[in-house]
Design a protein around this motif. Sequence first.
Motif, PDB file in Angstrom:
ATOM      1  N   LEU A 281       0.819  -1.205   0.000  1.00 22.65           N
ATOM      2  CA  LEU A 281       0.000   0.000   0.000  1.00 22.65           C
ATOM      3  C   LEU A 281       0.857   1.260   0.000  1.00 22.65           C
ATOM      4  O   LEU A 281       0.507   2.272  -0.629  1.00 22.65           O
ATOM      5  N   VAL A 282       2.009   1.214   0.708  1.00 21.85           N
ATOM      6  CA  VAL A 282       2.934   2.354   0.665  1.00 21.85           C
ATOM      7  C   VAL A 282       3.469   2.546  -0.751  1.00 21.85           C
ATOM      8  O   VAL A 282       3.501   3.686  -1.275  1.00 21.85           O
ATOM      9  N   ASN A 283       3.888   1.466  -1.384  1.00 21.11           N
ATOM     10  CA  ASN A 283       4.368   1.563  -2.764  1.00 21.11           C
ATOM     11  C   ASN A 283       3.259   2.050  -3.694  1.00 21.11           C
ATOM     12  O   ASN A 283       3.504   2.829  -4.633  1.00 21.11           O
ATOM     13  N   LEU A 284       2.039   1.565  -3.428  1.00 18.20           N
ATOM     14  CA  LEU A 284       0.908   1.988  -4.246  1.00 18.20           C
ATOM     15  C   LEU A 284       0.673   3.495  -4.120  1.00 18.20           C
ATOM     16  O   LEU A 284       0.431   4.199  -5.117  1.00 18.20           O
ATOM     17  N   ALA A 285       0.749   4.003  -2.887  1.00 19.04           N
ATOM     18  CA  ALA A 285       0.567   5.439  -2.688  1.00 19.04           C
ATOM     19  C   ALA A 285       1.654   6.233  -3.415  1.00 19.04           C
ATOM     20  O   ALA A 285       1.369   7.284  -4.018  1.00 19.04           O
ATOM     21  N   MET A 286       2.897   5.738  -3.361  1.00 21.74           N
ATOM     22  CA  MET A 286       3.981   6.429  -4.049  1.00 21.74           C
ATOM     23  C   MET A 286       3.769   6.407  -5.558  1.00 21.74           C
ATOM     24  O   MET A 286       3.969   7.419  -6.258  1.00 21.74           O
ATOM     25  N   ASP A 287       3.358   5.234  -6.081  1.00 25.53           N
ATOM     26  CA  ASP A 287       3.127   5.129  -7.527  1.00 25.53           C
ATOM     27  C   ASP A 287       1.996   6.044  -7.978  1.00 25.53           C
ATOM     28  O   ASP A 287       2.077   6.694  -9.041  1.00 25.53           O
ATOM     29  N   LEU A 288       0.931   6.094  -7.204  1.00 24.38           N
ATOM     30  CA  LEU A 288      -0.175   6.978  -7.565  1.00 24.38           C
ATOM     31  C   LEU A 288       0.241   8.441  -7.489  1.00 24.38           C
ATOM     32  O   LEU A 288      -0.209   9.285  -8.302  1.00 24.38           O
ATOM     33  N   GLY A 289       1.107   8.776  -6.535  1.00 27.44           N
ATOM     34  CA  GLY A 289       1.607  10.152  -6.467  1.00 27.44           C
ATOM     35  C   GLY A 289       2.426  10.509  -7.690  1.00 27.44           C
ATOM     36  O   GLY A 289       2.283  11.605  -8.258  1.00 27.44           O
ATOM     37  N   LEU A 290       3.289   9.582  -8.126  1.00 26.42           N
ATOM     38  CA  LEU A 290       4.080   9.834  -9.330  1.00 26.42           C
ATOM     39  C   LEU A 290       3.190   9.915 -10.560  1.00 26.42           C
ATOM     40  O   LEU A 290       3.406  10.748 -11.456  1.00 26.42           O
ATOM     41  N   ALA A 291       2.172   9.009 -10.610  1.00 25.30           N
ATOM     42  CA  ALA A 291       1.258   9.062 -11.762  1.00 25.30           C
ATOM     43  C   ALA A 291       0.505  10.383 -11.795  1.00 25.30           C
ATOM     44  O   ALA A 291       0.247  10.947 -12.877  1.00 25.30           O
ATOM     45  N   LYS A 292       0.140  10.915 -10.622  1.00 23.84           N
ATOM     46  CA  LYS A 292      -0.546  12.207 -10.589  1.00 23.84           C
ATOM     47  C   LYS A 292       0.338  13.310 -11.128  1.00 23.84           C
ATOM     48  O   LYS A 292      -0.131  14.224 -11.838  1.00 23.84           O
ATOM     49  N   GLU A 293       1.630  13.262 -10.777  1.00 28.07           N
ATOM     50  CA  GLU A 293       2.545  14.291 -11.269  1.00 28.07           C
ATOM     51  C   GLU A 293       2.751  14.203 -12.780  1.00 28.07           C
ATOM     52  O   GLU A 293       2.926  15.210 -13.471  1.00 28.07           O
ATOM     53  N   LYS A 294       2.760  12.964 -13.319  1.00 28.82           N
ATOM     54  CA  LYS A 294       3.002  12.776 -14.753  1.00 28.82           C
ATOM     55  C   LYS A 294       1.727  12.855 -15.587  1.00 28.82           C
ATOM     56  O   LYS A 294       1.769  12.695 -16.803  1.00 28.82           O
ATOM     57  N   LEU A 295       0.578  13.038 -14.931  1.00 28.06           N
ATOM     58  CA  LEU A 295      -0.686  12.991 -15.647  1.00 28.06           C
ATOM     59  C   LEU A 295      -0.750  14.045 -16.761  1.00 28.06           C
ATOM     60  O   LEU A 295      -1.212  13.763 -17.870  1.00 28.06           O
ATOM     61  N   ARG A 296      -0.248  15.242 -16.493  1.00 32.20           N
ATOM     62  CA  ARG A 296      -0.296  16.305 -17.489  1.00 32.20           C
ATOM     63  C   ARG A 296       0.869  16.226 -18.464  1.00 32.20           C
ATOM     64  O   ARG A 296       0.721  16.487 -19.663  1.00 32.20           O
ATOM     65  N   GLU A 297       2.068  15.886 -17.973  1.00 32.83           N
ATOM     66  CA  GLU A 297       3.260  15.866 -18.821  1.00 32.83           C
ATOM     67  C   GLU A 297       3.271  14.651 -19.750  1.00 32.83           C
ATOM     68  O   GLU A 297       3.572  14.770 -20.940  1.00 32.83           O
ATOM     69  N   ASP A 298       2.974  13.481 -19.191  1.00 32.54           N
ATOM     70  CA  ASP A 298       3.073  12.234 -19.985  1.00 32.54           C
ATOM     71  C   ASP A 298       1.895  11.337 -19.621  1.00 32.54           C
ATOM     72  O   ASP A 298       2.008  10.439 -18.775  1.00 32.54           O
ATOM     73  N   PRO A 299       0.717  11.560 -20.225  1.00 33.60           N
ATOM     74  CA  PRO A 299      -0.464  10.785 -19.880  1.00 33.60           C
ATOM     75  C   PRO A 299      -0.285   9.279 -20.076  1.00 33.60           C
ATOM     76  O   PRO A 299      -0.819   8.479 -19.306  1.00 33.60           O
ATOM     77  N   GLU A 300       0.463   8.897 -21.116  1.00 35.37           N
ATOM     78  CA  GLU A 300       0.647   7.455 -21.374  1.00 35.37           C
ATOM     79  C   GLU A 300       1.436   6.796 -20.232  1.00 35.37           C
ATOM     80  O   GLU A 300       1.096   5.709 -19.764  1.00 35.37           O
ATOM     81  N   ALA A 301       2.508   7.457 -19.803  1.00 32.96           N
ATOM     82  CA  ALA A 301       3.284   6.909 -18.675  1.00 32.96           C
ATOM     83  C   ALA A 301       2.442   6.857 -17.415  1.00 32.96           C
ATOM     84  O   ALA A 301       2.502   5.911 -16.625  1.00 32.96           O
ATOM     85  N   ALA A 302       1.624   7.912 -17.220  1.00 30.62           N
ATOM     86  CA  ALA A 302       0.752   7.931 -16.054  1.00 30.62           C
ATOM     87  C   ALA A 302      -0.248   6.786 -16.112  1.00 30.62           C
ATOM     88  O   ALA A 302      -0.553   6.148 -15.087  1.00 30.62           O
ATOM     89  N   ALA A 303      -0.773   6.500 -17.305  1.00 30.32           N
ATOM     90  CA  ALA A 303      -1.724   5.393 -17.439  1.00 30.32           C
ATOM     91  C   ALA A 303      -1.068   4.057 -17.121  1.00 30.32           C
ATOM     92  O   ALA A 303      -1.672   3.184 -16.482  1.00 30.32           O
ATOM     93  N   ARG A 304       0.177   3.909 -17.574  1.00 27.09           N
ATOM     94  CA  ARG A 304       0.891   2.667 -17.271  1.00 27.09           C
ATOM     95  C   ARG A 304       1.112   2.520 -15.751  1.00 27.09           C
ATOM     96  O   ARG A 304       0.994   1.434 -15.188  1.00 27.09           O
ATOM     97  N   MET A 305       1.441   3.624 -15.111  1.00 30.20           N
ATOM     98  CA  MET A 305       1.670   3.577 -13.668  1.00 30.20           C
ATOM     99  C   MET A 305       0.368   3.279 -12.919  1.00 30.20           C
ATOM    100  O   MET A 305       0.358   2.540 -11.917  1.00 30.20           O
TER     101      MET A 305
END
Length: 455
Positions: A281-305
């Motif tokens: 769950l800690v890793n999941l929270a970190m991954d979701l945080g990174l995906a949130k940051e990349k959502l605007r810059e790189d939507p495809e990478a965010a979707a993969r995350m």
Amino acid sequence: MATEYGHRTWSQFASEDDRDAPDRREPARRPLLPPALRAPVEARTWREFGYLLLSLPISVFTFTYAVAMISIGAGLLITFLGIPVLAAGLVGLRGLGAVERARARGLLHLDVESPEPLRQKKQGALSWMGAVLKSGASWRHVLYALLHFPWATFAFTVAVTFWTTGWGLFTYPLWQWVFPMYTGQDGIQLYGDETHQFYLDSPFEILVTCLIGLLVVLVTPWVIRALTSVDRLMVLGLLGPSRLVTRVVELESDRGVVVDTAAADLRRIERDLHDGAQARLVNLAMDLGLAKEKLREDPEAAARMVDSAHGEVKTALQELRDLARGIHPAVLTDRGLDAALSSLAARCTVPVQVEVDLPYRPAAAIEGIAYYTVSELLQNVSKHAQARRATVDVWKSENRLMLQVMDDGIGGAGLGQGSGLSGLAERLDAVDGVLAVDSPKGGPTSITAELPWRR
């Protein structure tokens, strides 16, 4: 009396050393004489006779000491001196009781544990005297001293009479010559008056006397054993720990085992949560945080995350389900042992056949312990047994729940200190259960557990 478990009995759960012993030892030699003829010269008879001989002088001293100290202490109770005198008398009797237990251990081969120790609430002489006077064991020693004296007198008289009469008459042909040589009569006089006398002096009379003596000699050991059986009961019942106190000590020990087991289970659950679901769950929270940051810059990478995080969620949920199932599975609560054990068997790495024959469900706590026991045993089968198949049988025998796990693996399991089976045996013992292991090297292994039904 052996309790049957399917086609097996407790007597068949012998250790490997016991099974191999006949190959290493010479065959036992059968005695030449039957027990009835052997008894008069057996060591047991002489030991028990010696016990009865010593009982009289020891009981006289113990009785005198008990009456004197209790009388003096009771008479002085109008002053403060009566309390220490009574306490000293009771302590002395406890010391004499230790002597009696040692004598019973040496001569009767009766191993009696010491009574419960004194329980002082505080330090000091007054607390010690109060503990002595309140101890039930102290007053049982007084009762032993008062009752054993008349019994020891009776047993001494009977034993000595039978012993001397039997051996005296049996050996009469050897010492009959003493009468005509030193007493001026022909033998033992059975009857005599002014005109008639009857002596045992003819060969036929001497032979009959010898045979009667032999009969008494053969009966004497069994008389002695009957007398000492009463002594055994008195020592066991009055000089040992009371059944109630022994049971209280056992319950206190079992409570400690239950507390330790519960603490170990909590630590295991905490470790599984920390190392498993919590870490994910800690890793999941970190991954979701990174995906949130990349959502605007790189939507495809965010979707993969996010997709990866979705997989982590599924894994975490599965670990939580497994953890909850290990604590108390829902299927056990809803459908009972049959369905729960079948679910366990389906997850085992080897084929497992489950047979549950119960007229109705036992207590919920016993069901949980039975489930945990089978779970641990099947885990051992998967990890260590190297088996090709296993079976689980559960049935009710009178007021006990029986379960047996068998496999065709390499064997060698045991209840040694520190083993998983040892901890399992302690867990079962805490609820008055029993674990028996029959696992020779090379297999097969059969482990039987017995639990109270409590319904």
